[in-house]
Write an enzyme that holds these catalytic residues in place. Sequence first.
Site, PDB file in Angstrom:
ATOM      1  N   TYR A   1       0.848  -1.351  -0.106  1.00 31.56           N
ATOM      2  CA  TYR A   1       0.043  -0.019   0.199  1.00 31.56           C
ATOM      3  C   TYR A   1       0.926   1.353   0.213  1.00 31.56           C
ATOM      4  CZ  TYR A   1      -4.471  -2.563   0.040  1.00 31.56           C
ATOM      5  OH  TYR A   1      -5.404  -3.468  -0.376  1.00 31.56           O
TER       6      TYR A   1
ATOM      7  N   ARG B   1       1.471   1.813  -3.609  1.00 28.50           N
ATOM      8  CA  ARG B   1       0.488   2.188  -4.432  1.00 28.50           C
ATOM      9  C   ARG B   1       0.124   3.636  -4.033  1.00 28.50           C
ATOM     10  NH1 ARG B   1      -4.329  -1.504  -3.742  1.00 28.50           N
ATOM     11  NH2 ARG B   1      -5.441  -0.044  -4.991  1.00 28.50           N
TER      12      ARG B   1
ATOM     13  N   ASN C   1     -12.792   3.003  -5.936  1.00 29.32           N
ATOM     14  CA  ASN C   1     -11.350   3.364  -5.887  1.00 29.32           C
ATOM     15  C   ASN C   1     -10.969   4.023  -4.510  1.00 29.32           C
ATOM     16  OD1 ASN C   1     -11.564   2.476  -8.650  1.00 29.32           O
ATOM     17  ND2 ASN C   1     -11.686   4.705  -9.288  1.00 29.32           N
TER      18      ASN C   1
ATOM     19  N   ASP D   1      -8.118   5.731  -4.615  1.00 29.72           N
ATOM     20  CA  ASP D   1      -7.526   7.357  -4.920  1.00 29.72           C
ATOM     21  C   ASP D   1      -8.412   8.504  -4.619  1.00 29.72           C
ATOM     22  OD1 ASP D   1      -7.936   6.032  -8.263  1.00 29.72           O
ATOM     23  OD2 ASP D   1      -9.010   8.103  -7.244  1.00 29.72           O
TER      24      ASP D   1
ATOM     25  N   HIS E   1     -15.028   1.428  -0.778  1.00 28.11           N
ATOM     26  CA  HIS E   1     -13.894   0.629  -0.206  1.00 28.11           C
ATOM     27  C   HIS E   1     -12.627   1.229   0.345  1.00 28.11           C
ATOM     28  CE1 HIS E   1     -14.873  -2.428  -3.579  1.00 28.11           C
ATOM     29  NE2 HIS E   1     -15.915  -2.484  -2.789  1.00 28.11           N
TER      30      HIS E   1
ATOM     31  N   CYS F   1      -0.880   4.059  17.023  1.00 28.38           N
ATOM     32  CA  CYS F   1      -2.141   4.985  16.455  1.00 28.38           C
ATOM     33  C   CYS F   1      -1.863   6.277  17.541  1.00 28.38           C
ATOM     34  CB  CYS F   1      -3.104   4.041  17.103  1.00 28.38           C
ATOM     35  SG  CYS F   1      -4.739   5.149  17.056  1.00 28.38           S
TER      36      CYS F   1
ATOM     37  N   ASN G   1     -17.004   1.607 -20.618  1.00 32.66           N
ATOM     38  CA  ASN G   1     -16.170   0.766 -20.085  1.00 32.66           C
ATOM     39  C   ASN G   1     -15.312   0.286 -21.486  1.00 32.66           C
ATOM     40  OD1 ASN G   1     -15.113  -0.756 -17.512  1.00 32.66           O
ATOM     41  ND2 ASN G   1     -15.197  -2.774 -18.849  1.00 32.66           N
ATOM     42  N   LEU G   2     -14.000   0.004 -21.248  1.00 38.89           N
ATOM     43  CA  LEU G   2     -13.022  -0.021 -22.241  1.00 38.89           C
ATOM     44  C   LEU G   2     -13.651  -1.340 -22.890  1.00 38.89           C
ATOM     45  CD1 LEU G   2     -10.312   0.856 -23.310  1.00 38.89           C
ATOM     46  CD2 LEU G   2      -9.187  -0.983 -22.130  1.00 38.89           C
TER      47      LEU G   2
HETATM   48  C1  BV8 Z   1     -18.148  -8.188   1.403  1.00 36.82           C
HETATM   49  C2  BV8 Z   1      -9.037  -3.485  -1.597  1.00 36.82           C
HETATM   50  C3  BV8 Z   1     -19.780  -8.929   3.056  1.00 36.82           C
HETATM   51  C4  BV8 Z   1      -8.952  -1.936  -1.821  1.00 36.82           C
HETATM   52  C5  BV8 Z   1     -10.567  -4.737  -2.836  1.00 36.82           C
HETATM   53  C6  BV8 Z   1     -15.832 -15.462   0.103  1.00 36.82           C
HETATM   54  C7  BV8 Z   1     -15.349 -14.914   1.107  1.00 36.82           C
HETATM   55  C8  BV8 Z   1     -15.816 -13.520   1.462  1.00 36.82           C
HETATM   56  C9  BV8 Z   1     -16.442 -12.605   0.689  1.00 36.82           C
HETATM   57  C10 BV8 Z   1     -16.649 -13.221  -0.736  1.00 36.82           C
HETATM   58  C11 BV8 Z   1     -16.424 -14.545  -0.858  1.00 36.82           C
HETATM   59  N1  BV8 Z   1     -17.133 -14.865  -2.271  1.00 36.82           N
HETATM   60  C12 BV8 Z   1     -17.613 -13.762  -2.597  1.00 36.82           C
HETATM   61  C13 BV8 Z   1     -17.287 -12.620  -1.819  1.00 36.82           C
HETATM   62  C14 BV8 Z   1     -17.766 -11.324  -1.607  1.00 36.82           C
HETATM   63  C15 BV8 Z   1     -16.460 -10.583  -2.279  1.00 36.82           C
HETATM   64  C16 BV8 Z   1     -16.331 -10.756  -3.653  1.00 36.82           C
HETATM   65  O1  BV8 Z   1     -17.141  -9.932  -4.345  1.00 36.82           O
HETATM   66  N2  BV8 Z   1     -15.436 -11.578  -4.435  1.00 36.82           N
HETATM   67  C17 BV8 Z   1     -15.500 -11.650  -5.630  1.00 36.82           C
HETATM   68  C18 BV8 Z   1     -13.936 -11.742  -6.120  1.00 36.82           C
HETATM   69  C19 BV8 Z   1     -16.149 -12.716  -6.260  1.00 36.82           C
HETATM   70  N3  BV8 Z   1     -16.744  -9.187  -1.716  1.00 36.82           N
HETATM   71  C20 BV8 Z   1     -16.184  -8.806  -0.724  1.00 36.82           C
HETATM   72  O2  BV8 Z   1     -15.354  -9.410   0.035  1.00 36.82           O
HETATM   73  C21 BV8 Z   1     -16.668  -7.381  -0.190  1.00 36.82           C
HETATM   74  N4  BV8 Z   1     -17.242  -7.546   1.271  1.00 36.82           N
HETATM   75  O3  BV8 Z   1     -18.912  -8.867   0.395  1.00 36.82           O
HETATM   76  O4  BV8 Z   1     -18.642  -8.032   2.713  1.00 36.82           O
HETATM   77  C22 BV8 Z   1     -21.080  -8.013   2.916  1.00 36.82           C
HETATM   78  C23 BV8 Z   1     -21.528  -7.666   1.951  1.00 36.82           C
HETATM   79  C24 BV8 Z   1     -22.764  -6.987   1.699  1.00 36.82           C
HETATM   80  C25 BV8 Z   1     -23.060  -6.269   3.069  1.00 36.82           C
HETATM   81  C26 BV8 Z   1     -22.560  -6.420   3.930  1.00 36.82           C
HETATM   82  C27 BV8 Z   1     -21.495  -7.390   4.124  1.00 36.82           C
HETATM   83  C28 BV8 Z   1     -15.305  -6.281  -0.013  1.00 36.82           C
HETATM   84  C29 BV8 Z   1     -14.912  -6.201  -1.629  1.00 36.82           C
HETATM   85  C30 BV8 Z   1     -13.672  -5.381  -1.491  1.00 36.82           C
HETATM   86  C31 BV8 Z   1     -12.469  -5.817  -1.601  1.00 36.82           C
HETATM   87  N5  BV8 Z   1     -11.330  -4.899  -1.866  1.00 36.82           N
HETATM   88  N6  BV8 Z   1      -9.474  -4.103  -2.699  1.00 36.82           N
HETATM   89  C32 BV8 Z   1      -7.894  -1.621  -2.802  1.00 36.82           C
HETATM   90  O5  BV8 Z   1      -6.762  -2.156  -2.570  1.00 36.82           O
HETATM   91  O6  BV8 Z   1      -8.076  -0.825  -3.697  1.00 36.82           O
HETATM   92  S1  BV8 Z   1     -10.822  -5.457  -4.376  1.00 36.82           S
HETATM   93  C33 BV8 Z   1     -10.629  -4.487  -5.735  1.00 36.82           C
HETATM   94  O7  BV8 Z   1     -11.796  -4.933  -6.586  1.00 36.82           O
HETATM   95  C34 BV8 Z   1     -10.753  -2.962  -5.445  1.00 36.82           C
HETATM   96  O8  BV8 Z   1     -11.505  -2.693  -4.355  1.00 36.82           O
HETATM   97  C35 BV8 Z   1     -11.529  -2.419  -6.799  1.00 36.82           C
HETATM   98  O9  BV8 Z   1     -12.128  -1.473  -6.572  1.00 36.82           O
HETATM   99  C36 BV8 Z   1     -12.552  -3.786  -6.741  1.00 36.82           C
HETATM  100  C37 BV8 Z   1     -13.181  -3.924  -8.096  1.00 36.82           C
HETATM  101  O10 BV8 Z   1     -12.379  -3.984  -9.105  1.00 36.82           O
HETATM  102  P1  BV8 Z   1     -12.619  -2.790 -10.451  1.00 36.82           P
HETATM  103  O11 BV8 Z   1     -12.352  -1.218  -9.945  1.00 36.82           O
HETATM  104  O12 BV8 Z   1     -13.835  -3.265 -11.335  1.00 36.82           O
HETATM  105  O13 BV8 Z   1     -11.262  -2.915 -11.221  1.00 36.82           O
HETATM  106  P2  BV8 Z   1     -10.793  -4.262 -12.401  1.00 36.82           P
HETATM  107  O14 BV8 Z   1      -9.534  -4.078 -12.626  1.00 36.82           O
HETATM  108  O15 BV8 Z   1     -11.597  -5.302 -11.848  1.00 36.82           O
HETATM  109  O16 BV8 Z   1     -11.626  -3.704 -13.613  1.00 36.82           O
HETATM  110  C38 BV8 Z   1     -11.236  -2.633 -14.369  1.00 36.82           C
HETATM  111  C39 BV8 Z   1     -12.186  -2.548 -15.404  1.00 36.82           C
HETATM  112  O17 BV8 Z   1     -11.871  -1.216 -16.073  1.00 36.82           O
HETATM  113  C40 BV8 Z   1     -12.115  -3.515 -16.474  1.00 36.82           C
HETATM  114  O18 BV8 Z   1     -13.379  -3.878 -16.927  1.00 36.82           O
HETATM  115  C41 BV8 Z   1     -11.489  -2.808 -17.809  1.00 36.82           C
HETATM  116  O19 BV8 Z   1     -11.887  -3.305 -18.812  1.00 36.82           O
HETATM  117  C42 BV8 Z   1     -11.671  -1.341 -17.454  1.00 36.82           C
HETATM  118  N7  BV8 Z   1     -10.909  -0.407 -18.085  1.00 36.82           N
HETATM  119  C43 BV8 Z   1      -9.245  -0.401 -18.100  1.00 36.82           C
HETATM  120  N8  BV8 Z   1      -8.816   0.459 -18.735  1.00 36.82           N
HETATM  121  C44 BV8 Z   1      -9.941   1.406 -18.948  1.00 36.82           C
HETATM  122  C45 BV8 Z   1     -11.053   0.593 -18.435  1.00 36.82           C
HETATM  123  N9  BV8 Z   1     -12.280   1.368 -18.543  1.00 36.82           N
HETATM  124  C46 BV8 Z   1     -12.487   2.463 -19.405  1.00 36.82           C
HETATM  125  N10 BV8 Z   1     -11.292   3.199 -19.693  1.00 36.82           N
HETATM  126  C47 BV8 Z   1      -9.921   2.485 -19.470  1.00 36.82           C
HETATM  127  N11 BV8 Z   1      -8.680   3.147 -19.930  1.00 36.82           N
END
Ligand code: BV8
Length: 229
Positions: free
Chosen positions: A57, A60, A93, A95, A110, A137, A202-203
């Site tokens: 972090y 980043r 995000n 940022d 997030h 802290c 989206n891209l």
């Molecule tokens: C939750 C930290 C309960 C911050 C991140 C088993 C156990 C526990 C949980 C789960 C489980 N199974 C499923 C879950 C739920 C889980 C989940 O969804 N897992 C997935 C993988 C299946 N979710 C969680 O655990 C969440 N919490 O569920 O708690 C709850 C739920 C509801 C109510 C109460 C309680 C917590 C999720 C947060 C995880 N934290 N990172 C950090 O370090 O940044 S993950 C990470 O993914 C980031 O947070 C990020 O924001 C997030 C989403 O990613 P995207 O932003 O979409 O980025 P990505 O790279 O994937 O995609 C980019 C897109 O942009 C692409 O489509 C690309 O084509 C496009 N692109 C690229 N360039 C461009 C572009 N578009 C336009 N222009 C461009 N130039």
Amino acid sequence: MSKPGAHIVILTGAGISAESGLGTFRDVGGLWSRYDWRDLATPEGFARDPGFVLDFYNWRRERVRAAKPNPAHLALARLQRDWEGEVTLVTQNVDDLHEQAGSAPVIHMHGSHLTARCAACGHRWPAPREMAPEDRCPACRAEAARPDVVWFGETPHHLEAIGAALAAADLFVAIGTSGTVYPAAGFAGAARAAGARTLMLNLEPAENADIFDEARHGPASRIVPDWVA
Ligand code: BV8
């Protein structure tokens, strides 16, 4: 665009900051293709090796500090300022490029790179340039500093406010997100169920593309200003 007075809910993801030089997660070469999210974005990974996670972090955060908003962030700030209706901006995000572009308020579901949080008492403070496991802290003096971000398995912030906005939305727009992480990936379905139109900017088609009424593909710095215009 939508009719004046409409309530627009916007969800952004890492793709909107890609052209500002910040990495995405699941694209080719993305962060999760180079690092294992289990080691870096879970409480368990942090407990196993806090120094490794804090270094990740720190690295980043330095890149965020050097990044500047791109035309997509600036276009959304203009929309938030000029739109004759409500605009709710939610970002996955960590940022601050929306804020740097002039957007306010920004709902960070997030968390944020720019603050540190105490795992013992919950106190938040501006993140130092380099966070280390022995950092204390400022409030309770515990050696329990952690990044102020939401990891997998942790509950995202502001879900009640986001749910209320989705229920009142006339238009839901997802920008730069792969639609793979919940609950954010379910927002389009919730807005649609409440009667909103849904648009993806989206891209390329995202994982949850089939639930959108309309999709425009291309780089955010071009297609977002075109949509806002
Ligand atoms: C939750 C930290 C309960 C911050 C991140 C088993 C156990 C526990 C949980 C789960 C489980 N199974 C499923 C879950 C739920 C889980 C989940 O969804 N897992 C997935 C993988 C299946 N979710 C969680 O655990 C969440 N919490 O569920 O708690 C709850 C739920 C509801 C109510 C109460 C309680 C917590 C999720 C947060 C995880 N934290 N990172 C950090 O370090 O940044 S993950 C990470 O993914 C980031 O947070 C990020 O924001 C997030 C989403 O990613 P995207 O932003 O979409 O980025 P990505 O790279 O994937 O995609 C980019 C897109 O942009 C692409 O489509 C690309 O084509 C496009 N692109 C690229 N360039 C461009 C572009 N578009 C336009 N222009 C461009 N130039």
